[in-house]
Design a protein around this motif. Structure first.
Motif, PDB file in Angstrom:
ATOM      1  N   UNK A   1       0.836  -1.198   0.000  1.00 12.99           N
ATOM      2  CA  UNK A   1       0.000   0.000   0.000  1.00 12.99           C
ATOM      3  C   UNK A   1       0.873   1.250   0.000  1.00 12.99           C
ATOM      4  N   UNK A   2       1.828   1.291   0.919  1.00 16.48           N
ATOM      5  CA  UNK A   2       2.829   2.358   0.940  1.00 16.48           C
ATOM      6  C   UNK A   2       3.959   1.927   1.859  1.00 16.48           C
ATOM      7  N   UNK A   3       5.102   2.522   1.659  1.00 15.65           N
ATOM      8  CA  UNK A   3       6.247   2.255   2.519  1.00 15.65           C
ATOM      9  C   UNK A   3       6.565   3.503   3.334  1.00 15.65           C
ATOM     10  N   UNK A   4       7.066   3.336   4.554  1.00  9.33           N
ATOM     11  CA  UNK A   4       7.478   4.516   5.328  1.00  9.33           C
ATOM     12  C   UNK A   4       8.688   5.168   4.669  1.00  9.33           C
ATOM     13  N   UNK A   5       8.674   6.476   4.603  1.00  6.05           N
ATOM     14  CA  UNK A   5       9.777   7.165   3.940  1.00  6.05           C
ATOM     15  C   UNK A   5      11.082   6.902   4.687  1.00  6.05           C
ATOM     16  N   UNK A   6      12.143   6.653   3.921  1.00  2.00           N
ATOM     17  CA  UNK A   6      13.457   6.405   4.516  1.00  2.00           C
ATOM     18  C   UNK A   6      13.939   7.685   5.201  1.00  2.00           C
ATOM     19  N   UNK A   7      14.467   7.596   6.432  1.00  3.28           N
ATOM     20  CA  UNK A   7      14.896   8.809   7.140  1.00  3.28           C
ATOM     21  C   UNK A   7      15.897   9.653   6.355  1.00  3.28           C
ATOM     22  N   UNK A   8      16.824   9.024   5.644  1.00  2.00           N
ATOM     23  CA  UNK A   8      17.803   9.783   4.869  1.00  2.00           C
ATOM     24  C   UNK A   8      17.155  10.474   3.684  1.00  2.00           C
TER      25      UNK A   8
ATOM     26  N   UNK B   1      14.051  11.677   3.709  1.00  5.59           N
ATOM     27  CA  UNK B   1      13.382  12.841   4.295  1.00  5.59           C
ATOM     28  C   UNK B   1      14.376  13.953   4.593  1.00  5.59           C
ATOM     29  N   UNK B   2      15.545  13.586   5.103  1.00  6.04           N
ATOM     30  CA  UNK B   2      16.579  14.579   5.397  1.00  6.04           C
ATOM     31  C   UNK B   2      17.038  15.291   4.128  1.00  6.04           C
ATOM     32  N   UNK B   3      17.247  14.507   3.065  1.00  8.12           N
ATOM     33  CA  UNK B   3      17.666  15.095   1.790  1.00  8.12           C
ATOM     34  C   UNK B   3      16.586  15.999   1.211  1.00  8.12           C
ATOM     35  N   UNK B   4      15.332  15.585   1.325  1.00 11.43           N
ATOM     36  CA  UNK B   4      14.244  16.414   0.819  1.00 11.43           C
ATOM     37  C   UNK B   4      14.162  17.734   1.573  1.00 11.43           C
ATOM     38  N   UNK B   5      14.345  17.693   2.885  1.00 18.05           N
ATOM     39  CA  UNK B   5      14.318  18.915   3.689  1.00 18.05           C
ATOM     40  C   UNK B   5      15.404  19.882   3.237  1.00 18.05           C
ATOM     41  N   UNK B   6      16.585  19.329   2.984  1.00 11.67           N
ATOM     42  CA  UNK B   6      17.696  20.172   2.505  1.00 11.67           C
ATOM     43  C   UNK B   6      17.347  20.834   1.181  1.00 11.67           C
ATOM     44  N   UNK B   7      16.797  20.053   0.249  1.00  9.98           N
ATOM     45  CA  UNK B   7      16.494  20.599  -1.073  1.00  9.98           C
ATOM     46  C   UNK B   7      15.348  21.603  -1.004  1.00  9.98           C
ATOM     47  N   UNK B   8      14.354  21.339  -0.157  1.00 10.65           N
ATOM     48  CA  UNK B   8      13.276  22.329   0.020  1.00 10.65           C
ATOM     49  C   UNK B   8      13.846  23.679   0.461  1.00 10.65           C
ATOM     50  N   UNK B   9      14.914  23.641   1.239  1.00 13.60           N
ATOM     51  CA  UNK B   9      15.507  24.883   1.741  1.00 13.60           C
ATOM     52  C   UNK B   9      16.471  25.515   0.742  1.00 13.60           C
ATOM     53  N   UNK B  10      17.236  24.681   0.029  1.00  9.32           N
ATOM     54  CA  UNK B  10      18.311  25.199  -0.821  1.00  9.32           C
ATOM     55  C   UNK B  10      17.902  25.396  -2.278  1.00  9.32           C
ATOM     56  N   UNK B  11      16.983  24.573  -2.771  1.00  7.05           N
ATOM     57  CA  UNK B  11      16.595  24.651  -4.188  1.00  7.05           C
ATOM     58  C   UNK B  11      15.088  24.804  -4.291  1.00  7.05           C
ATOM     59  N   UNK B  12      14.583  25.826  -3.603  1.00 11.63           N
ATOM     60  CA  UNK B  12      13.135  26.023  -3.468  1.00 11.63           C
ATOM     61  C   UNK B  12      12.505  26.699  -4.676  1.00 11.63           C
TER      62      UNK B  12
END
Length: 386
Positions: A10-17, A19-30
């Motif tokens: 149905x779905x898999x839990x997002x891998x912690x790394x 999520x961390x990478x996505x947070x960085x990109x949301x901040x740096x390449x917004x």
């Protein structure tokens, strides 16, 4: 006690790394990757690097990879985009258009094809053998001079059977017919090579391999000549308008890298857990049927049919015991009807209402085997007593 999560199809839990990478990109390449300024160019570079990474891992060309908002949209773009050039508007004469698919398909494909049929597309639904695996010769017999597209999933989302897509692709290619494969359940779980499969269109979804929700992937050869189903700014080679979610797409690329790097060992581990779980259940409950037990299957999927009870009722009892499973496709949950896949396979009437899908993932361990078997035994006996 923590819930025992056994619903990774149905779905898999997002891998912690991830999520961390996505947070960085949301901040740096917004910025908007279509913008021409420096910030926009940075976002565009991040987007294209993710496209290249995903293309490399799927053995495809970067220019063949498109991003959508999920697997359903990816399948819709593949189906409608491939056939749009053959269709005409209301009142306009059109040549006959024929499409072949199977009774195994995910609802996003089945419902899409039904919508195409309303526009005049002739559809052949291939019946499914008892083992849940299509035969390429059945596809070959169904081909007509005006067949334009065949759509067969790579791995079934309910029972986990793997279809002989490369063999079907060879038949289609010899006749000049496009082939789409819904690989949503397969990518990240088994090796998938766009080049080796020989298909024209392949679809995937990031949240099935520990990536974020909201990222669908379409891999499309140029000869598929896709046409857009959304119109607007002309992003994604003009085939999928809408500002790309750069951080989520980057997350999808990171998740795919991690899933495929771990794949050989993880597939063996999950298959052992699955087989141990099947044995533990049937030692307690020998009347339970392991669906398509001898067919080629995804290593992490166990589909059981329990006689005399409703799969949805078992699911709810298990939920009370802290165990999370599914009675079939999450996209058709809540339906009182028996599984169309089990019906198509000709499963005995005693079992057809009692389907249960258990799908393992990276967080499951050997300790979960006994816990699930005991919980299932308890749940079924409660229902029988009721």
């Amino acid at each position: 006690m923590e819930p025992l999560y056994l619903d990774h199809c149905a779905t898999t839990p997002i891998h912690p790394e991830v999520l961390s990478e996505m947070t960085r990109v949301y901040q740096e390449a917004f910025a908007n990757p279509s913008s021409l300024h420096q910030a926009g160019r940075m976002a565009k570079q991040t987007l294209e690097r993710a496209r290249e990474r995903i293309a490399t891992r799927l053995d495809a060309r970067p220019e063949d990879v498109l991003f959508t908002a999920g697997g359903t949209e990816a399948n819709t773009l593949a189906l409608f985009g491939a056939l749009e050039r053959f269709l005409r508007g209301p009142g306009e004469p059109s040549a006959p258009v024929h499409l072949i698919s199977s009774e195994l398909e995910h609802p996003s494909v089945q419902r899409g094809i039904e919508a195409l049929a309303e526009r005049g597309v002739e559809v052949t639904w291939l019946p499914v053998p008892a083992n849940g695996v299509l035969q390429p010769e059945d596809v070959e017999r169904a081909l007509r001079p005006h067949t334009r597209l065949v759509s067969v999933m790579l791995a079934n989302n309910e029972i986990g059977t793997i279809q002989p897509i490369a063999d079907i692709a060879a038949l289609c290619r010899a006749r000049g017919v496009l082939l789409h494969t819904d690989a949503v359940q397969a990518v990240g779980k088994i090796p998938v090579s766009f080049r080796d499969l020989g298909v024209d269109l392949l679809t995937a979804s990031a949240h099935k391999f520990y990536g974020p929700r909201g990222v669908g992937i379409v891999v499309a050869r140029r000869q598929a000549r896709l046409r857009p189903i959304l119109h607007g700014g002309g992003q994604e080679r003009g085939l999928r308008s809408g500002t790309e979610n750069v951080a989520a797409i980057h997350g999808a690329a990171v998740a795919l890298d991690k899933a495929l790097d771990a794949l050989p060992a993880e597939a063996i581990r999950l298959q052992r857990l699955r087989d141990a779980m099947a044995k533990a259940v049937m030692d307690r409950m020998p009347e339970v049927l392991w669906t398509a037990a001898d067919a080629p299957k995804l290593p992490h999927v166990l589909h059981l049919c329990i006689p005399g009870v409703l799969g949805e009722a078992v699911l709810l009892e298990l939920d009370q015991l802290g165990v999370c499973v599914s009675a079939g496709s999450a996209c058709s949950a809540g339906s009182a009807e028996p599984s169309p896949v089990l019906r198509a396979m000709g499963v005995d009437e005693r079992y057809v209402h009692g389907g249960l899908r258990i799908s393992l993932g990276r967080g499951n361990t050997e300790a979960d085997v006994a816990r699930f078997a005991e919980a299932l035994d308890t749940a079924v006996h409660r229902l029988v007593r009721m």
